[in-house]
Motif scaffolding. Structure first.
Motif, PDB file in Angstrom:
ATOM      1  N   SER A  16       0.876  -1.213  -0.079  1.00 26.79           N
ATOM      2  CA  SER A  16       0.086   0.046  -0.102  1.00 26.79           C
ATOM      3  C   SER A  16       0.831   1.220  -0.009  1.00 26.79           C
ATOM      4  O   SER A  16       1.975   1.336   0.508  1.00 26.79           O
ATOM      5  N   PHE A  17       0.418   2.304  -0.587  1.00 26.17           N
ATOM      6  CA  PHE A  17       1.160   3.623  -0.751  1.00 26.17           C
ATOM      7  C   PHE A  17       0.417   4.544  -0.040  1.00 26.17           C
ATOM      8  O   PHE A  17      -0.766   4.673   0.293  1.00 26.17           O
ATOM      9  N   ARG A  18       1.423   5.571   0.577  1.00 24.71           N
ATOM     10  CA  ARG A  18       0.772   6.530   1.453  1.00 24.71           C
ATOM     11  C   ARG A  18       0.324   7.729   0.565  1.00 24.71           C
ATOM     12  O   ARG A  18       1.244   8.348  -0.320  1.00 24.71           O
ATOM     13  N   ASN A  19      -1.073   8.044   0.635  1.00 31.53           N
ATOM     14  CA  ASN A  19      -1.451   9.445  -0.088  1.00 31.53           C
ATOM     15  C   ASN A  19      -0.943   9.379  -1.349  1.00 31.53           C
ATOM     16  O   ASN A  19      -0.191  10.460  -1.601  1.00 31.53           O
ATOM     17  N   PRO A  20      -1.056   8.545  -2.411  1.00 30.63           N
ATOM     18  CA  PRO A  20      -0.498   8.545  -3.638  1.00 30.63           C
ATOM     19  C   PRO A  20      -0.719   9.677  -4.463  1.00 30.63           C
ATOM     20  O   PRO A  20      -2.057   9.922  -4.683  1.00 30.63           O
ATOM     21  N   VAL A  21      -0.012  10.475  -5.216  1.00 35.10           N
ATOM     22  CA  VAL A  21      -0.063  11.473  -6.012  1.00 35.10           C
ATOM     23  C   VAL A  21       0.411  10.931  -7.382  1.00 35.10           C
ATOM     24  O   VAL A  21       1.582  10.692  -7.381  1.00 35.10           O
ATOM     25  N   VAL A  22      -0.307  10.945  -8.299  1.00 37.54           N
ATOM     26  CA  VAL A  22      -0.368  10.068  -9.442  1.00 37.54           C
ATOM     27  C   VAL A  22      -0.160  10.751 -10.667  1.00 37.54           C
ATOM     28  O   VAL A  22      -1.059  11.955 -10.875  1.00 37.54           O
ATOM     29  N   GLY A  50       2.841  12.203   0.933  1.00 38.95           N
ATOM     30  CA  GLY A  50       2.477  11.124   0.148  1.00 38.95           C
ATOM     31  C   GLY A  50       3.521  10.748  -0.615  1.00 38.95           C
ATOM     32  O   GLY A  50       4.804  11.242  -0.449  1.00 38.95           O
ATOM     33  N   GLU A  51       3.293   9.823  -1.384  1.00 41.27           N
ATOM     34  CA  GLU A  51       4.467   9.097  -2.517  1.00 41.27           C
ATOM     35  C   GLU A  51       3.885   9.485  -3.771  1.00 41.27           C
ATOM     36  O   GLU A  51       2.717   9.490  -4.271  1.00 41.27           O
ATOM     37  N   VAL A 118      -4.742   1.493  -6.575  1.00 42.29           N
ATOM     38  CA  VAL A 118      -3.630   2.590  -6.078  1.00 42.29           C
ATOM     39  C   VAL A 118      -4.148   3.246  -4.909  1.00 42.29           C
ATOM     40  O   VAL A 118      -3.336   3.895  -3.951  1.00 42.29           O
ATOM     41  N   LYS A 119      -5.501   3.508  -4.859  1.00 45.13           N
ATOM     42  CA  LYS A 119      -5.898   4.624  -3.690  1.00 45.13           C
ATOM     43  C   LYS A 119      -5.630   5.686  -3.720  1.00 45.13           C
ATOM     44  O   LYS A 119      -5.024   6.378  -2.779  1.00 45.13           O
ATOM     45  N   VAL A 120      -5.529   6.381  -5.064  1.00 45.74           N
ATOM     46  CA  VAL A 120      -5.248   7.520  -5.365  1.00 45.74           C
ATOM     47  C   VAL A 120      -5.466   8.663  -4.460  1.00 45.74           C
ATOM     48  O   VAL A 120      -6.613   8.820  -4.088  1.00 45.74           O
ATOM     49  N   LYS A 121      -4.999   9.608  -4.248  1.00 45.43           N
ATOM     50  CA  LYS A 121      -5.144  11.033  -3.651  1.00 45.43           C
ATOM     51  C   LYS A 121      -5.292  12.202  -4.402  1.00 45.43           C
ATOM     52  O   LYS A 121      -6.268  12.824  -4.179  1.00 45.43           O
ATOM     53  N   LYS A 122      -4.375  12.128  -5.337  1.00 46.46           N
ATOM     54  CA  LYS A 122      -4.479  13.086  -6.362  1.00 46.46           C
ATOM     55  C   LYS A 122      -3.919  12.688  -7.551  1.00 46.46           C
ATOM     56  O   LYS A 122      -2.953  11.837  -7.674  1.00 46.46           O
ATOM     57  N   VAL A 123      -4.531  12.985  -8.810  1.00 42.25           N
ATOM     58  CA  VAL A 123      -4.056  12.916 -10.054  1.00 42.25           C
ATOM     59  C   VAL A 123      -3.512  14.202 -10.870  1.00 42.25           C
ATOM     60  O   VAL A 123      -4.470  15.115 -10.698  1.00 42.25           O
ATOM     61  N   ILE A 124      -2.610  14.091 -11.331  1.00 37.22           N
ATOM     62  CA  ILE A 124      -1.869  15.162 -12.050  1.00 37.22           C
ATOM     63  C   ILE A 124      -1.623  15.005 -13.536  1.00 37.22           C
ATOM     64  O   ILE A 124      -0.996  13.849 -13.876  1.00 37.22           O
ATOM     65  N   ILE A 125      -2.149  15.486 -14.501  1.00 36.53           N
ATOM     66  CA  ILE A 125      -2.232  14.846 -15.846  1.00 36.53           C
ATOM     67  C   ILE A 125      -1.670  16.288 -16.770  1.00 36.53           C
ATOM     68  O   ILE A 125      -2.223  17.391 -16.338  1.00 36.53           O
ATOM     69  N   GLY A 126      -1.205  15.834 -17.992  1.00 37.19           N
ATOM     70  CA  GLY A 126      -1.119  16.866 -19.029  1.00 37.19           C
ATOM     71  C   GLY A 126      -2.442  17.268 -19.726  1.00 37.19           C
ATOM     72  O   GLY A 126      -3.339  16.362 -19.825  1.00 37.19           O
ATOM     73  N   TYR A 127      -2.389  18.494 -20.333  1.00 34.82           N
ATOM     74  CA  TYR A 127      -3.523  18.950 -20.707  1.00 34.82           C
ATOM     75  C   TYR A 127      -4.293  18.169 -21.973  1.00 34.82           C
ATOM     76  O   TYR A 127      -5.609  18.393 -22.145  1.00 34.82           O
TER      77      TYR A 127
END
Length: 320
Positions: A16-22, A50-51, A118-127
């Motif tokens: 498990s990952f801690r507060n994953p930012v993906v 997080g990670e 993944v239990k994602v906390k935040k997703v950051i993507i390109g436009y």
């Protein structure tokens, strides 16, 4: 810094990952735009204790979905991993991309993988990132589903360098047309080719310019011609000249047929036997087209001129 963790296959995603930012993407080239996204991932992960994680796909989706449209990559898998690690990312999840996987709808991909696995906390993507069956998923899909499953979404706007939007396709075009200097501005580094030194025809030795021949892989090579390069061997840097192409002086019947079939590098002030070893060739500047010479002596004369030109116009300005 600890080595980056590479998880190959969603079935191997165990801990498990801690507060994953993906972030998600193919990231071919790992260019300045991608590096900006990775920087945001690290910043946001650190904010929530997080990670940070990059999720990418192998093989490239185009290779599976429309193989006839598949193009040589700027960064085959291993080179891509090396460059992502240099950007400071700690974990990469590499999902096996198959026809079966391509059938997942955007909602199923988010729910089954991002949320449940993944239990994602935040997703950051390109436009311009699209995902899921038929490439129907986009930033809006992620934002809408994020409200449902309680994760944040951030969209990173396109990065412009001197009015040019930084993109893998633009960089690919520049390299294919030999404009490696312009490509390096968008990449944030010189364009590298990494390969093993293999036995060549050994003509260079008889000419007085022994060359290292690189094993050709399926990555993108610059337009045929002669280039000023930097060669990295065992973490040492050397100046050199690279010839990309077909050796027209010695095999005129091959000239112009198909894609370039050779990459030969003459390393200045270097006399080690490096057969079987791996080197990295960074393309700095194109010097000239590949030309057929009437005799080896004319070729020798031209190589001497190329070296002198590169030393005066390239290497003297390119010291780190």
């Amino acid at each position: 810094m600890k080595d980056m963790e590479i998880i190959k296959g969603i079935e191997n995603f165990k801990r498990s990952f801690r507060n994953p930012v993906v972030t998600l993407g193919n990231f071919d080239g790992v260019h300045l735009g991608h590096q900006q996204i990775f920087k945001r991932v690290k910043e946001e992960a650190s904010k929530v204790h997080g990670e940070g994680m990059v999720i990418t796909f192998e093989p490239h989706p185009l290779k599976v979905l429309v193989p006839e449209k598949f193009f040589p990559l700027l960064t085959p898998f291993r080179k891509k991993m090396i460059l992502i690690e240099k950007s400071g990312i700690e974990t990469v999840l590499c999902i096996d991309f198959s026809l079966a996987f391509s059938e997942l709808t955007p909602f199923e991909f988010i729910k089954n993988i991002l949320v449940e696995k993944v239990k994602v906390k935040k997703v950051i993507i390109g436009y311009n990132y699209h995902f899921g069956k038929g490439q129907k998923g986009d930033a809006q899909t992620l934002k809408d589903t994020g409200k449902l499953f309680d994760f944040e979404v951030e969209v990173v706007e396109p990065l412009k360098v001197a009015q040019t939007i930084v993109s893998s396709s633009k960089i690919r075009d520049l390299i294919q047309s030999g404009e490696v200097e312009e490509a390096s501005i968008l990449l944030g580094r010189d364009y590298p080719v990494i390969g093993k030194v293999v036995e060549g025809a050994k003509r260079g030795q008889t000419l007085g310019f022994p060359t290292a021949n690189l094993e050709i892989s399926d990555e993108l090579y610059p337009k045929a011609g002669v280039y000023a390069v930097e060669v990295i061997w065992q973490q040492q840097r050397f100046h050199g000249l690279a010839n990309v192409g077909l050796n027209p002086t010695f095999s005129p019947e091959q000239a112009g047929k198909g894609k370039p079939i050779s990459l030969e590098v003459y390393i200045l002030n270097f006399n080690r036997d490096i057969y079987g070893e791996e080197i990295q060739v960074d393309f700095i500047r194109r010097i000239r087209d590949e030309v057929r010479f009437d005799s080896p002596s004319r070729l020798i004369n031209q190589i001497q001129k190329d070296i002198q030109w590169a030393q005066e116009n390239v290497f003297s300005r390119h010291e780190r």
